[in-house]
Design a protein around this motif. Structure first.
Motif, short mmCIF file in Angstrom:
data_model
loop_
_atom_site.label_atom_id
_atom_site.label_comp_id
_atom_site.label_asym_id
_atom_site.label_seq_id
_atom_site.Cartn_x
_atom_site.Cartn_y
_atom_site.Cartn_z
N GLY A 54 -9.48 -12.36 -80.82
CA GLY A 54 -9.99 -11.22 -81.55
C GLY A 54 -9.92 -9.94 -80.75
N LEU A 55 -10.12 -10.05 -79.42
CA LEU A 55 -10.02 -8.89 -78.54
C LEU A 55 -8.62 -8.28 -78.58
N GLY A 56 -7.60 -9.12 -78.43
CA GLY A 56 -6.23 -8.61 -78.43
C GLY A 56 -5.84 -8.05 -79.78
N LEU A 57 -6.16 -8.79 -80.83
CA LEU A 57 -5.81 -8.34 -82.17
C LEU A 57 -6.53 -7.06 -82.53
N GLY A 58 -7.78 -6.94 -82.13
CA GLY A 58 -8.56 -5.73 -82.41
C GLY A 58 -8.00 -4.54 -81.68
N ALA A 59 -7.57 -4.74 -80.41
CA ALA A 59 -7.00 -3.64 -79.65
C ALA A 59 -5.73 -3.12 -80.31
N LEU A 60 -4.87 -4.05 -80.72
CA LEU A 60 -3.63 -3.65 -81.40
C LEU A 60 -3.95 -2.94 -82.71
N THR A 61 -4.91 -3.47 -83.42
CA THR A 61 -5.28 -2.86 -84.71
C THR A 61 -5.83 -1.46 -84.50
N GLY A 62 -6.67 -1.30 -83.45
CA GLY A 62 -7.24 0.01 -83.17
C GLY A 62 -6.18 1.02 -82.80
N ALA A 63 -5.24 0.60 -81.92
CA ALA A 63 -4.18 1.52 -81.50
C ALA A 63 -3.29 1.88 -82.68
N ALA A 64 -2.94 0.91 -83.51
CA ALA A 64 -2.08 1.17 -84.67
C ALA A 64 -2.77 2.09 -85.66
N TYR A 65 -4.04 1.87 -85.83
CA TYR A 65 -4.78 2.73 -86.77
C TYR A 65 -4.78 4.17 -86.29
N CYS A 66 -5.00 4.35 -84.98
CA CYS A 66 -5.01 5.70 -84.43
C CYS A 66 -3.66 6.35 -84.60
N TRP A 67 -2.57 5.60 -84.40
CA TRP A 67 -1.23 6.17 -84.54
C TRP A 67 -0.95 6.60 -85.98
N VAL A 68 -1.32 5.75 -86.92
CA VAL A 68 -1.01 6.02 -88.33
C VAL A 68 -1.90 7.14 -88.87
N HIS A 69 -3.18 7.09 -88.56
CA HIS A 69 -4.13 8.01 -89.17
C HIS A 69 -4.56 9.16 -88.25
N GLY A 70 -4.16 9.12 -87.00
CA GLY A 70 -4.59 10.14 -86.06
C GLY A 70 -3.88 11.48 -86.28
N ASP A 71 -4.45 12.52 -85.71
CA ASP A 71 -3.89 13.88 -85.78
C ASP A 71 -3.87 14.43 -84.35
N GLN A 72 -2.76 14.22 -83.67
CA GLN A 72 -2.66 14.50 -82.24
C GLN A 72 -2.97 15.95 -81.90
N ASP A 73 -2.41 16.91 -82.68
CA ASP A 73 -2.59 18.32 -82.35
C ASP A 73 -3.63 19.01 -83.22
N GLY A 74 -4.32 18.24 -84.07
CA GLY A 74 -5.41 18.81 -84.85
C GLY A 74 -5.00 19.85 -85.86
#
Length: 229
Positions: A54-74
């Motif tokens: 769960g730790l590994g899967l959660g880390a990947l999920t968190g990183a992927a979520y940030c990439w897809v939904h994140g806004d790097q330059d605001g």
């Protein structure tokens, strides 16, 4: 009870990931870590043997979520749609996250009108400053033109031939200019502040003062029309 135990961590993890979407890229590792911790917690609910997975899967999920939904330059455009992810803060962007073109300033061309010399056929008898009857037509034409263009002013210029002293001819040229000015203002209704007058004596001949014909041409009044600012 099992449903509650599963739902609470899921909601917690979802809330954390949603918060991660607004973080800059430099904060994504902590975001992935939070996702990993959340995943480990979810795994532990099932059994201790699932915690590491769960730790590994959660880390990947968190990183992927940030990439897809994140806004790097605001800039309001999420990363997956942002073609310009390093836009400076506060820059207006288009739907692809790229800076909008700067508006081009429109510079209005200012045209400065050159003074226009108006040929007046206003001639005077020798040593006289009285406007002849035949000269009124030209003076009226000038007045009509200026009435059509209210922004114009005129300089009425008096001249003499070379007979007589400079001082006398200077005064005579001024009287001739004033005589034409009076006709423009008093008979044809031009505002006094639009008509100036000046005398130049015998200093500006346009014909040969050695002949009577030349001297008659030099006994004249001219005008210059210009647009006032």
């Amino acid at each position: 009870m099992n449903m509650v135990r599963t739902a609470v961590p899921l909601l917690l993890c979802g809330s954390l990931l949603t918060g991660c979407s607004s973080l800059p890229e430099t904060d994504w590792p902590p975001c992935a870590l939070i996702g990993g911790v959340g995943g480990a917690g979810l795994g532990a609910i099932e059994s201790s043997s699932w915690a590491a997975a769960g730790l590994g899967l959660g880390a990947l999920t968190g990183a992927a979520y940030c990439w897809v939904h994140g806004d790097q330059d605001g800039d309001g455009v999420v990363n997956k749609l942002d073609d310009c992810r390093d836009t400076p803060k506060g820059t207006k962007v288009d739907e692809k996250g790229c800076p909008l073109p700067e508006p081009v300033a429109v510079v209005e061309e200012v045209v400065v009108a050159e003074p226009v010399r108006v040929e007046l056929d206003v001639k005077f008898d020798f040593d006289k400053a009285k406007v002849k009857e035949e000269s009124y037509g030209d003076i009226k034409a000038l007045a009509d033109f200026m009435s059509q263009y209210p922004q114009t002013t005129t300089d009425v210029e008096g001249h003499t031939d070379s007979v007589g002293t400079d001082a006398y001819n200077q005064g005579l040229s001024e009287r001739r200019a004033n005589a034409v000015r009076d006709v423009l203002v008093n008979q044809y209704g031009l505002s006094p502040d639009r008509v100036n007058s000046a005398g130049y004596g015998e200093s500006r001949p346009v014909a040969d003062n050695a002949t009577e014909e030349g001297r008659a041409i030099n006994r004249r009044v001219e005008a210059e029309v210009e647009t006032r600012p």
